[in-house]
Design a protein around this motif. Structure first.
Motif, PDB file in Angstrom:
ATOM      1  N   GLY A  35      72.635  27.583  24.885  1.00 15.49           N
ATOM      2  CA  GLY A  35      74.068  27.824  25.089  1.00 15.49           C
ATOM      3  C   GLY A  35      74.230  28.789  26.248  1.00 15.49           C
ATOM      4  O   GLY A  35      73.537  28.682  27.263  1.00 15.49           O
ATOM      5  N   ILE A  37      64.633  24.665  24.272  1.00 14.55           N
ATOM      6  CA  ILE A  37      64.882  23.775  23.119  1.00 14.55           C
ATOM      7  C   ILE A  37      66.320  23.976  22.638  1.00 14.55           C
ATOM      8  O   ILE A  37      66.769  25.116  22.449  1.00 14.55           O
ATOM      9  CB  ILE A  37      63.911  24.089  21.956  1.00 14.55           C
ATOM     10  CG1 ILE A  37      62.457  24.028  22.438  1.00 14.55           C
ATOM     11  CG2 ILE A  37      64.128  23.126  20.800  1.00 14.55           C
ATOM     12  CD1 ILE A  37      61.442  24.399  21.364  1.00 14.55           C
ATOM     13  N   PHE A  71      71.395  20.650  19.572  1.00 12.05           N
ATOM     14  CA  PHE A  71      72.373  19.585  19.849  1.00 12.05           C
ATOM     15  C   PHE A  71      72.188  19.155  21.307  1.00 12.05           C
ATOM     16  O   PHE A  71      71.187  19.499  21.918  1.00 12.05           O
ATOM     17  CB  PHE A  71      73.798  20.095  19.631  1.00 12.05           C
ATOM     18  CG  PHE A  71      74.066  20.613  18.234  1.00 12.05           C
ATOM     19  CD1 PHE A  71      73.986  19.771  17.135  1.00 12.05           C
ATOM     20  CD2 PHE A  71      74.389  21.945  18.016  1.00 12.05           C
ATOM     21  CE1 PHE A  71      74.228  20.237  15.852  1.00 12.05           C
ATOM     22  CE2 PHE A  71      74.645  22.424  16.735  1.00 12.05           C
ATOM     23  CZ  PHE A  71      74.559  21.573  15.648  1.00 12.05           C
ATOM     24  N   HIS A 126      77.689  21.429  23.892  1.00 10.41           N
ATOM     25  CA  HIS A 126      78.394  20.910  22.700  1.00 10.41           C
ATOM     26  C   HIS A 126      79.496  21.891  22.286  1.00 10.41           C
ATOM     27  O   HIS A 126      79.613  22.975  22.862  1.00 10.41           O
ATOM     28  CB  HIS A 126      77.387  20.738  21.559  1.00 10.41           C
ATOM     29  CG  HIS A 126      76.706  22.019  21.174  1.00 10.41           C
ATOM     30  ND1 HIS A 126      77.283  22.942  20.342  1.00 10.41           N
ATOM     31  CD2 HIS A 126      75.512  22.564  21.553  1.00 10.41           C
ATOM     32  CE1 HIS A 126      76.468  23.979  20.197  1.00 10.41           C
ATOM     33  NE2 HIS A 126      75.389  23.773  20.936  1.00 10.41           N
ATOM     34  N   LEU A 170      65.484  20.724  16.663  1.00 13.71           N
ATOM     35  CA  LEU A 170      65.854  21.901  15.873  1.00 13.71           C
ATOM     36  C   LEU A 170      64.622  22.762  15.602  1.00 13.71           C
ATOM     37  O   LEU A 170      63.629  22.262  15.047  1.00 13.71           O
ATOM     38  CB  LEU A 170      66.454  21.443  14.532  1.00 13.71           C
ATOM     39  CG  LEU A 170      66.664  22.533  13.478  1.00 13.71           C
ATOM     40  CD1 LEU A 170      67.857  23.420  13.833  1.00 13.71           C
ATOM     41  CD2 LEU A 170      66.878  21.918  12.093  1.00 13.71           C
ATOM     42  N   ALA A 174      67.845  32.623  21.671  1.00 14.23           N
ATOM     43  CA  ALA A 174      69.237  32.738  22.126  1.00 14.23           C
ATOM     44  C   ALA A 174      70.056  31.765  21.276  1.00 14.23           C
ATOM     45  O   ALA A 174      70.704  30.869  21.789  1.00 14.23           O
ATOM     46  CB  ALA A 174      69.329  32.402  23.613  1.00 14.23           C
ATOM     47  N   CYS A 223      86.037  28.152  17.080  1.00 15.36           N
ATOM     48  CA  CYS A 223      84.857  28.643  17.786  1.00 15.36           C
ATOM     49  C   CYS A 223      84.351  29.834  16.974  1.00 15.36           C
ATOM     50  O   CYS A 223      84.993  30.209  15.987  1.00 15.36           O
ATOM     51  CB  CYS A 223      85.314  29.076  19.189  1.00 15.36           C
ATOM     52  SG  CYS A 223      83.978  29.418  20.341  1.00 15.36           S
ATOM     53  N   LYS A 226      80.772  36.604  29.870  1.00 12.86           N
ATOM     54  CA  LYS A 226      80.808  37.155  31.243  1.00 12.86           C
ATOM     55  C   LYS A 226      79.476  37.786  31.645  1.00 12.86           C
ATOM     56  O   LYS A 226      79.233  38.053  32.806  1.00 12.86           O
ATOM     57  CB  LYS A 226      81.941  38.179  31.368  1.00 12.86           C
ATOM     58  CG  LYS A 226      81.744  39.409  30.517  1.00 12.86           C
ATOM     59  CD  LYS A 226      82.893  40.394  30.624  1.00 12.86           C
ATOM     60  CE  LYS A 226      84.090  40.026  29.796  1.00 12.86           C
ATOM     61  NZ  LYS A 226      83.852  39.892  28.334  1.00 12.86           N
TER      62      LYS A 226
END
Ligand SMILES: Cc1cc2nc3c(=O)[nH]c(=O)nc-3n(C[C@H](O)[C@H](O)[C@H](O)COP(=O)(O)OP(=O)(O)OC[C@H]3O[C@@H](n4cnc5c(N)ncnc54)[C@H](O)[C@@H]3O)c2cc1C
Length: 437
Positions: free
Chosen positions: A10, A47, A50, A54, A193, A230, A372, A405
């Protein structure tokens, strides 16, 4: 054996993978102190459970505010300045538009600023701005009312405007960071996963990490010298000791089509030409209102001129709703109560000019919304570093709703910790050891 595996691609993970991949290619890295660590044979793997970009995690919704005069803690400022520089560099090299520099306006009730009864956001921003020479202007309520006709109920408010701030596009940023990582030779496994990680000692001084994963109906175990976690809202599944200090909360972001209420503003020649709109970034900065009439701050983002999904929409949200959620529910749809909460805040502070629209409570204000997650820590500051008990595992989590940010600097810091054993920034205040984890 991999040299480094990044788990979760992400916000933080995509930039950590980019930073790790740059260790294979000095020419792509503009950090002078890295040259002696370059190793073209280094095996770098990312890795993701998803597909990248996403909407089940914390980095979707097209826009995130970036600002440097930071009220949360002035130690973040160098991380933000470097991140903004990295976003700028990335948008140039990848020929994409990641940043929209429209400024950031913080509005807060005067009595807070005066009495210091509650923490004053503006006071804290000023301290950060003074310490790091960031250009800001203080605005009186009369100036706010004159300059920002989009809002109402600004009597008794102070404002602080930072010029070199605005919004960053998260999905495009992740995509760009992963493209660079791939160009530099990093391998990406999506729809894989990670079930768990385990550190294995080879002798007294050395160890590696075993990573168990599943994909489709298969599973495998791989090994890596270093691991970066992460995993955002799912971090506690991989680092159970961090579950004590991480709380995942549900947040709502909503879009409103400004054409509905802008058509009667005389200054607007043609509402379809959004540049003339009062809600275009040329006329409206990103903003945040802190008011005793609301439980949490109310903030938003002007029209994104690059968006095809929301071509004439502003985005609004409440910062830090305290509603716990299970990340494995994958951000369920927004409820009517949640929509109402946001519409109430909008009615309170927005000066919409269409009489019918204003009076008729049946006309829906919000056109689209998405949920979210924030992953909160007890003090609202990130966790960055080695989890207790590990030698070769580094993680960033608990970004507490203000981390996008800074994802370039956080990704770089994790890679520097793993390979250099030190970081260019003062990140001691983010150490997980402050909670004993
Ligand atoms: C509504 C909202 C508004 C926000 N506004 C701002 C803002 O204005 N400014 C700002 O700076 N920040 C903002 N934030 C915060 C910021 O977006 C987040 O802090 C940041 O995006 C978090 O990034 P992350 O990498 O930690 O998590 P994510 O981007 O969610 O990444 C974690 C990734 O790990 C993957 N993963 C997890 N577990 C595994 C596993 N076991 N195996 C493989 N992959 C795994 C997930 O699928 C996911 O892709 C906002 C957040 C929200 C929700």
């Amino acid at each position: 054996m991999w040299d480094i595996v990044v788990i979760g691609l992400g916000g933080v993970g995509s930039f950590a993978l980019r930073a790790a991949s740059q260790l294979r290619h000095t020419s792509k890295s503009n950090r002078t102190n890295q040259s002696h660590h370059v190793n073209k044979t280094m095996k770098v793997l990312g890795i993701e459970k998803f597909n990248p970009c996403h909407s089940y995690g914390s980095s979707h919704g097209h826009s995130r505010i970036y600002r440097h005069a930071y009220f949360e803690h002035s130690n973040y400022v160098p991380l933000i300045i470097e991140s903004t520089r990295q976003f700028q560099l990335l948008q140039k090299t990848q020929n994409t538009r990641l940043l929209e520099e429209c400024g950031m306006l913080i509005m807060e009730e005067k009595k807070v600023t005066k009495t210091h009864k509650t923490v004053s956001l503006i006071q804290n921003c000023l301290e950060s701005a003074n310490k790091h020479q960031i250009k800001v202007d203080l605005l009186s309520s009369n100036q706010l009312i004159g300059m920002y006709p989009q809002f109402k109920n600004l009597d008794g408010m102070n404002g602080l405007l930072e010029y070199n701030a605005g919004f960053v596009r998260p999905e495009l940023s992740i995509e760009a960071a992963l493209s660079v990582a791939k160009e530099n030779g990093a391998v990406i496994w999506d729809n894989h996963l990670v079930e768990n990680i385990r550190e294995v000692s080879t002798d007294e001084h050395d160890s590696f990490v075993e990573i168990s994963l599943t994909f489709g109906s298969g599973n495998t175990v791989i090994q890596s010298k270093k691991v970066i976690i992460a995993a955002g809202a799912w971090t506690a599944e991989l680092i159970p000791s961090w579950s004590r200090v991480l709380k995942v909360t549900r947040q709502i972001q909503a879009w409103i089509d400004t054409r509905k209420f802008e058509k009667h503003i005389p200054s607007t020649k043609n509402p379809l030409e959004t540049e003339h709109s009062l809600y275009h970034p040329k006329q409206m900065p990103t903003w945040l209102i802190s008011s005793s009439q609301l439980e949490t701050s109310f903030y938003g983002i002007p029209i994104d001129p690059c968006s095809s999904d929301y071509p004439s929409h502003i985005k609004i949200a409440l910062h830090g709703r305290n509603v716990e959620v299970d990340p494995n529910l994958k951000n369920p749809p927004v409820t009517n109560e949640e929509v109402k909460e946001l519409e109430d805040a909008f009615r309170l502070f927005f000066q919409y000019h269409d009489y019918n629209y204003c009076q008729n409570q049946d006309i829906p204000i919000i056109d689209d919304s998405k949920s979210c997650m924030y992953t909160m820590t007890p003090d609202g500051h990130f966790l960055l570093g080695k989890p207790k008990g590990y030698d070769n595992v580094y993680a960033a989590a608990g970004l507490s709703g203000h981390g996008f940010k800074m994802v370039p600097s956080l990704g770089q810091a994790l890679v520097d910790m793993a390979f250099l054993g030190k970081v260019d920034f003062d990140v001691e205040f983010l150490s997980p050891s402050r909670f004993g984890v």
